[in-house]
Design a protein around this motif. Structure first.
Motif, mmCIF file in Angstrom:
data_model
loop_
_atom_site.group_PDB
_atom_site.id
_atom_site.type_symbol
_atom_site.label_atom_id
_atom_site.label_comp_id
_atom_site.label_asym_id
_atom_site.label_seq_id
_atom_site.Cartn_x
_atom_site.Cartn_y
_atom_site.Cartn_z
ATOM 1 N N ALA A 1 0.833 -1.207 0.000
ATOM 2 C CA ALA A 1 0.000 0.000 0.000
ATOM 3 C C ALA A 1 0.867 1.257 0.000
ATOM 4 O O ALA A 1 0.599 2.210 -0.749
ATOM 5 C CB ALA A 1 -0.924 -0.006 1.209
ATOM 6 N N VAL A 2 1.920 1.260 0.807
ATOM 7 C CA VAL A 2 2.835 2.412 0.846
ATOM 8 C C VAL A 2 3.527 2.577 -0.501
ATOM 9 O O VAL A 2 3.649 3.694 -1.020
ATOM 10 C CB VAL A 2 3.861 2.254 1.992
ATOM 11 C CG1 VAL A 2 4.969 3.275 1.888
ATOM 12 C CG2 VAL A 2 3.168 2.352 3.331
ATOM 13 N N ARG B 1 2.464 1.604 -3.500
ATOM 14 C CA ARG B 1 1.508 2.118 -4.494
ATOM 15 C C ARG B 1 1.250 3.604 -4.291
ATOM 16 O O ARG B 1 1.166 4.365 -5.244
ATOM 17 C CB ARG B 1 0.194 1.347 -4.411
ATOM 18 C CG ARG B 1 0.256 -0.011 -5.021
ATOM 19 C CD ARG B 1 -1.101 -0.657 -4.988
ATOM 20 N NE ARG B 1 -1.059 -1.990 -5.563
ATOM 21 C CZ ARG B 1 -2.103 -2.784 -5.647
ATOM 22 N NH1 ARG B 1 -3.277 -2.394 -5.191
ATOM 23 N NH2 ARG B 1 -1.988 -3.977 -6.178
ATOM 24 N N LEU B 2 1.117 4.016 -3.047
ATOM 25 C CA LEU B 2 0.876 5.422 -2.740
ATOM 26 C C LEU B 2 2.040 6.286 -3.209
ATOM 27 O O LEU B 2 1.840 7.329 -3.828
ATOM 28 C CB LEU B 2 0.646 5.600 -1.242
ATOM 29 C CG LEU B 2 0.307 7.001 -0.752
ATOM 30 C CD1 LEU B 2 -1.026 7.448 -1.333
ATOM 31 C CD2 LEU B 2 0.267 7.034 0.754
ATOM 32 N N THR C 1 2.188 6.292 -7.188
ATOM 33 C CA THR C 1 1.145 7.063 -7.866
ATOM 34 C C THR C 1 1.367 8.550 -7.689
ATOM 35 O O THR C 1 1.069 9.334 -8.580
ATOM 36 C CB THR C 1 -0.263 6.674 -7.358
ATOM 37 O OG1 THR C 1 -0.319 6.818 -5.942
ATOM 38 C CG2 THR C 1 -0.621 5.264 -7.742
ATOM 39 N N ARG C 2 1.897 8.958 -6.546
ATOM 40 C CA ARG C 2 2.225 10.386 -6.353
ATOM 41 C C ARG C 2 3.392 10.783 -7.220
ATOM 42 O O ARG C 2 3.459 11.910 -7.681
ATOM 43 C CB ARG C 2 2.547 10.664 -4.888
ATOM 44 C CG ARG C 2 1.326 10.638 -4.025
ATOM 45 C CD ARG C 2 1.636 11.082 -2.645
ATOM 46 N NE ARG C 2 0.430 11.101 -1.838
ATOM 47 C CZ ARG C 2 0.390 11.457 -0.599
ATOM 48 N NH1 ARG C 2 1.495 11.845 0.021
ATOM 49 N NH2 ARG C 2 -0.721 11.447 0.067
#
Length: 87
Positions: A76-77, A79-80, A83-84
């Protein structure tokens, strides 16, 4: 003894990476291999952090649970962050 523990968590991490991908489906910026590597890192993280919070995984399923939780959190980290970065 320490090497056996680390190697064990790495092997569990391979499975945790696959489970993490199943739990969090979708396209990952790094692909399947990066997801498995994140699973390995998550397993090592889970194996390290679980005793710090007072949970010592003794049974095999508890180790897989800690490893999978670590893999999902790191995925999750990742991907975050990716994407940023793309924006």
């Amino acid at each position: 003894m320490l090497a056996e523990g680390i190697i064990g968590w790495i092997l569990i991490g391979l499975v945790a990476g696959i489970l993490g991908k199943i739990i969090m489906p979708g396209r990952d910026p790094g692909g399947f291999i990066v997801t498995i590597l994140i699973g390995i890192a998550g397993a090592l993280l889970g194996g390290y952090l679980a005793p710090l919070v007072g949970w010592i995984p003794r049974a095999t399923w508890e180790r897989y649970a800690a490893a999978t939780a670590g893999a999902v959190i790191l995925l999750a980290v990742y991907r975050l962050m990716m994407t940023r970065r793309v924006r």
